[in-house]
Each structure stands twice: as structure tokens, then as C-alpha cells.
Design a protein around this motif. Sequence first.
Motif, PDB file in Angstrom:
ATOM      1  N   ALA A 238       0.752  -1.262  -0.078  1.00  0.00           N
ATOM      2  CA  ALA A 238      -0.028  -0.064   0.114  1.00  0.00           C
ATOM      3  C   ALA A 238       0.929   1.339  -0.137  1.00  0.00           C
ATOM      4  CB  ALA A 238      -0.974  -0.181   1.171  1.00  0.00           C
ATOM      5  N   LEU A 239       1.990   1.304   0.743  1.00  0.00           N
ATOM      6  CA  LEU A 239       2.697   2.324   0.889  1.00  0.00           C
ATOM      7  C   LEU A 239       3.527   2.593  -0.365  1.00  0.00           C
ATOM      8  CD1 LEU A 239       4.742   1.887   4.329  1.00  0.00           C
ATOM      9  CD2 LEU A 239       3.057   3.775   3.542  1.00  0.00           C
ATOM     10  N   GLU A 240       3.809   1.507  -1.188  1.00  0.00           N
ATOM     11  CA  GLU A 240       4.537   1.827  -2.424  1.00  0.00           C
ATOM     12  C   GLU A 240       3.545   2.444  -3.387  1.00  0.00           C
ATOM     13  OE1 GLU A 240       5.702  -2.169  -3.667  1.00  0.00           O
ATOM     14  OE2 GLU A 240       7.256  -2.308  -2.013  1.00  0.00           O
ATOM     15  N   GLN A 241       2.229   2.382  -3.164  1.00  0.00           N
ATOM     16  CA  GLN A 241       1.479   2.807  -4.225  1.00  0.00           C
ATOM     17  C   GLN A 241       0.952   4.444  -3.420  1.00  0.00           C
ATOM     18  OE1 GLN A 241      -1.965   0.505  -5.420  1.00  0.00           O
ATOM     19  NE2 GLN A 241      -0.668  -1.152  -4.797  1.00  0.00           N
ATOM     20  N   GLY A 242       1.579   4.855  -2.555  1.00  0.00           N
ATOM     21  CA  GLY A 242       1.243   6.015  -1.777  1.00  0.00           C
ATOM     22  C   GLY A 242      -0.017   5.931  -1.347  1.00  0.00           C
ATOM     23  N   GLU A 243      -0.447   4.942  -1.089  1.00  0.00           N
ATOM     24  CA  GLU A 243      -1.902   4.917  -0.528  1.00  0.00           C
ATOM     25  C   GLU A 243      -1.884   4.315   1.215  1.00  0.00           C
ATOM     26  OE1 GLU A 243      -3.654   2.688  -3.847  1.00  0.00           O
ATOM     27  OE2 GLU A 243      -4.749   4.713  -4.034  1.00  0.00           O
TER      28      GLU A 243
END
Length: 744
Positions: A238-243
Motif C-alpha cells: 500500500a505504501l509503495e502506491q502512496g496509499e
Amino acid sequence: MNDADAAGQIVEVLAPLAVDQTYSYFSPPALRLAPGEHVEIPLGRQSTYGVVWEVRGSADTPGNLKTVISRYARPPLSQKLRDFVDWLARYTLAPRGMALRLATRSAESAEAEPDRLVYRATGARPQRETPTRARVLAAAEGGLVFSKKALSGAAGCSPSVVDALVDDGALEAIKAPASAIADSLTSDYAQSTLETEQEKAASALRSSVALRAYQPFLLEGVTGSGKTEVYFEAVAAALEQGEQALVMMPEIALTSQFLERFAQRFGGRPAEWHSSVADRKRSRIWRGCATGEVKVVVGARSALFLPFANLRLIVVDEEHDGAYKQEDGVCYHARDMAVVRASIEGATLVLSSATPSIESRVNAELGRYAHLRLRARAGARLLPRADAIDMRIEGPGQGRWLAPRLARAIGETIARGEQALLFLNRRGYAPLTLCRSCGHRFRCRQCDAWLVEHRFRRALICHHCGYVEQRPNVCPECDAEETLSPCGPGIERIAEEAAKLFPNARILVLSSDFPGGAERLRRELEEVAKGSFDLIIGTQLVAKGHNFPYLTLVGVVDADLGLGSGDPRASERTFQLLAQVTGRAGRGDKPGAALIQTYHPEHPVMRALLCGDPEDFYAQEISLRERAGLPPFGRLAALIVSGRDAGLAEAHARALVRAAHSLPPTPAYRLAAAGGLPEPDEIAVLGPAEAPIALLRGRFRFRLLIKAPRRANLQGFLRDLLEGGPPARGGVRVQVDVDPQSFL
DNA sequence: AGCACGCCGACT
DNA sequence: GTCGGCGTGCTC
């Protein structure tokens, strides 16, 4: 400017009060409100806060409507969050306003914070140089920035001197960068090393997060199998997608140990959300969730109502834990509502547990949840070896509670310099006290349960309602002296026996009713983790949260306790609790041992614990429920009668009572349609303590929880309902305790 | 949530 | 006779 721009609006506003309806207001042309915005509205003779639920149209004049007073500069509630509020209200049959409250309780004062100004010397001399001004400038020397308060404080003057120096050009005011609400996180700060099973589970979660669609998982793995590392990978995705990601835990499991682990993986702490987070921090986090600045929240059940901007993942850790149930105000099960929120948000859902609830297991077996299983302990650790002590054969002598084999094992463990834990889920000294001469038993005056003797406090205490009385020395019935005799063991009595058996051991007794509160408990648990004690004797609070690295032996004193309680979840709860406690034993590559004192070694719960495979237990338990004609979950509905919300609630009460045939679109009806709620043939009025017990003795087909002052009135009221006549007075609220998964 | 209205028991 | 307890109902 055309007509539409010049016109005002008619808006539907929901206030966070005990109202189910939205109210219509006129909004003046200048406001131009959008759904989800926060407004101040007149209500009754004062003004309140509300959220625009819908914009219904335009109008030139207020007509007979009141007018919106103002707009608050808070991030609006998204359509998805409003849908969730509506869903929750409909499902729990709470007024929508009360459901909205859950989502806005921390929104108050969630306005954007004003820019903070800091001051720096410009180097220019002020036009007039007074001694006070000189002191301020001296304090500001060195080219650094200072707050106004720091400068005036250092110079011993009022802050207005700083303002004057700014006007004079000797100081300049600079906008301070806003302080971050939470640490910034790095998805690959430290890569976990995962083993094959973990890797497979993690990659399933990672690809689900990438899909951006609702997808539920049950992550099941024995204690120590590394579930946390697995769902951390989903958080990373989720972090990788900025979410955003939300990790929910029962409040007491939310320890600094966990936050440390998180920080080691992501290079910073997540935003924390639980009851003791200060108000100011709460509203900052609330806002940060709405703006997307806060990426990961770790929190207790109330975190479920945060206004996430782009939520990709919800993890419910320890999903079987009863602490997810909210039982006052709006009654809901946070794990179930997490399922709903995830489906509305289109997020990945992970229910994680070593001992899942029956309903989650059934959902997994039905294919509603993808089932991810971790069968081995990570890092070559072995599961503790569990062994039963059959109390019918090798129990201790009269007046003793620890079997010789258990006592011996504890002695050996302590002698090796390791730690042992004795677990008994019963506070106090003895669960029952009676008079040997006349047979008198001490009962609670308020609720009729047995009074439990607490020797440390020299008191008799009711564990149902908290009633306390002094322990007398003389029997109140026959006046005989020295005849009062405690029956059965409580944790204090075990402590007494252990102190005699192991006079040189460092023993710690942990019970929730000991003075000192959470602070002392936390300190003591830390001491235990450091190895400062040889033997810990505790109630269920030792089962959760903390790690005990020196612990190699767990003894369960009365393992059957809780199996005979009549609670429909008795087996399930006992299994979960004991699996958790015995799973604590062992460290590094040294397997621990668990010794379980039981009178029923053949009971499915004990068998499952002994073979270390929960599979056995779940299969048994599910088939038992099938044979009893009970659905594996969603077995009960609660009818709560209270004085308020009569209109809304009455309709639902009728629907529930006639659920088998009637058609109102309530959850009760749908439950009935799914075969879960048979038509009642009797309605009884029970207090909250009696109801769960009566329920699965089979006396009642669904549970009635009554909160009301006068029983007689309610009897009549419910009879009226059953016969279909109009109830004379009073209101009813119905709460349906079922798995919402079947309604999605 | 607030606030008003109303219906019964103990006070100047 | 009223003052005030809380039980109940309403707020666009």
C-alpha cells in the motif's frame, strides 16, 4: 453570472445526535456546499454541528427552512465514508446520527492549523534601541530561528516587543514548516526475510493490494509463525502506491513492542489511535487521514471510522478477540464492520489470528475469504509440547491444586534458571465460600451470583456486578465461628500454594484487580520480560500482548473452567485462550512445554490443544453446531428495549418478532430468509446477565437484552408486539448480531 | 446532545 | 399552593 449560480441550495444535513433523519436547510448562495462538508446549523433553540449528506436542489429563498449558519474548513467526509455510516446505522439499527458521531467525534477542531511563525534576526539595527529590545536581539543571535515565546521568554519581556522589532525590520517572521503528524515511512526500509509459506501468503496479499479491489483474506498461523511479517508486506505494498493502510488491534495488544517492530520494518512509527491519545493529536491524525498525509494507522476499534482518503488495506489482528465488540451506544463488531468498510472502499482485508473465530473459519471454508495458512513456526522454532494431566488419575491431594507432576516440572524449570507460568483464569482466593456448620453460601445481594473471596482485600466480591462486602469471621446465618470454608481455587490460593512449594522462587502474581492499575502492570510485565521472576501466576491478562523470552513452561491449572458456563462460545473461547497461553512457552530454538490440568482430556478443546493442531477443534465445533441446528454463526439476535427512539425502533422490533414471515428489509428479515432466525414461540424478558445463558440452554431462539426500569411493563409491551397489537408505550431497539458478510 | 414539557412528591 | 425530580419527545 447565471441564475443557478445566484440561487441558494436546499441541503440535507445529518447531525451527530440520536436522530435517524437528515434535516433540510437552506444554504445561502455564497456558501455553495458540497456533500460531505461540515456545517454549523440552527437546531431547536441553539446551533449544532452537522454534515451535508446530500444537496437536493436549488432555491432562491429559505421558504420555511432554517438557514445554514456557516461552513467549517474541515476535510469533507467522502461518499464512501458516508455510505459506511449509513450502512452501519442500518445494520446496527442505530440512528444514523449516532453512527455519524463515531466518524466525527475527533473531527471537531480538525481545521487546518494556522501557519506557525518563527523569527530570525535580520542583522539590521532597530530604529530605537531600548534595553529590552537589546535583550531580545541578543537572544536571537546566531542566525537561528526562534518562536515568539522563546524570544520574549529569554528576554523577560512581553511578546509584543518581538512584534515591534519585526515592524522595525530588526527581526523577520518566517513561516515554519508544518510539523509532520506521523513519521514518514519507507516501504523497503528493512526487508523481512520470509520463509516459503510466508512468502506465498505475502505475495498473495501484495498482488491483492495492487488490484485495488475488495478482497478478503483469513491469515491463519500458529503463534510464532510470523503473521505480522506477512501482513507488513501488504502494508508495504500500500505504501509503495502512496496509499493508506489501517491495522486494527485489540486495545491491550497495541503495545510499544509492536510499534517498535513496525518502526524497524518501515523506518518510522505509524499513527497511533486509541482511547488515550490526546485530543489535539487525535484531530491532527483525523485530518491527516483525510488529506492522505497519514499513511498507516495502527489503532483500536474506533480507528475504523477515520476518514481515509485512499484506503487500500485493512488488517484486523487477533480477529477472534472479543474486544472488537462495542457494546454500549452503537453496538457493533469492529471486525465485521471492517469487512464492510473494506468492501465499500474497495480495499484488501486481512483477518489475522492463530485461533480464528468460528465464523471466520466457516467463511474461509465457504470460499468467502481466501484462506492463507502458516503451519510452521518461523526461524526453526518449535511449537511447545503440550501434555495433559488427568486430574482424575494424578490430581493433587486434598486442599491442594497443583498436581505433583506439574509441581515437579515447575521446580525443574526454575532450577534450570528458566521461567514458568501458572495460568488460572479466576481472580480471587476461592470462587465459593460456605459455612461447614449450616451450609450457608454467600450470595450477591444485587444479582444472585456466588460471592468470590478475595483474601488480599479481605472481601467478598461479586464478579458479575462488582458488589463488595467485608468478609465476616462468623457465619451470618448460624453465628458459628471459624466454620467459613473456601471452596475451589482462585489465583490467590494458587499463589499461596506455590509460595509453600517454592519458598526461594521469585514469584509474581498478576491479576487485573490488584491495585496500581495499568501503569504498574506494564512495569511488572517488563520485569517479567527481563527475567526478574522465576514463576508468574496470572489470570487471562498474561495471555496477550507481551512476549516473555525466558518462559519455557506453562501450567494451566483449571483448564476446564469456562467450558461449563452455558455460553454458546464457551468451547471456542476456551480453546482460543488456552492456545494463546500455552503458545507463549518456548524461546529461540528451545521448545517449551505446556502442562494442562483437566478432568476432561477427551474434550475436543483439550484434544486440539494436545495435538497442537487446531484443525481438529474447528471441524468438531462446526459439526456440533450443525447438529444442534445452529448456524455456525449469526445464531442470535438481540432485542434491546429502552426508552428512546421509539418510532424507528418499533418497526424493527415488529420485524424481528415476525421475522419468519414478514418482509421489511431489515437485517433481521434477511437473517430469517437465510434460515438463521426461526419464529419465536416465546418471548421472555431477561436481564443482560441471564440472557446469554438462557439462550443456548436452548430455551430461546434468540436473545433478548432488556435495558429498562420496569420489568412488568416490558412483559406487556412484548406480548402486545407478538400479538401484533399496538404497544402501549415505550420504544424498542433491535440489534442483530450476525455476520454481515452474508448481507454484502 | 440539549432543551421543553408534563406529571407526581416534599417544601416555603 | 408551587419547586423540581426525571421520563419522554422534538429539533428542518
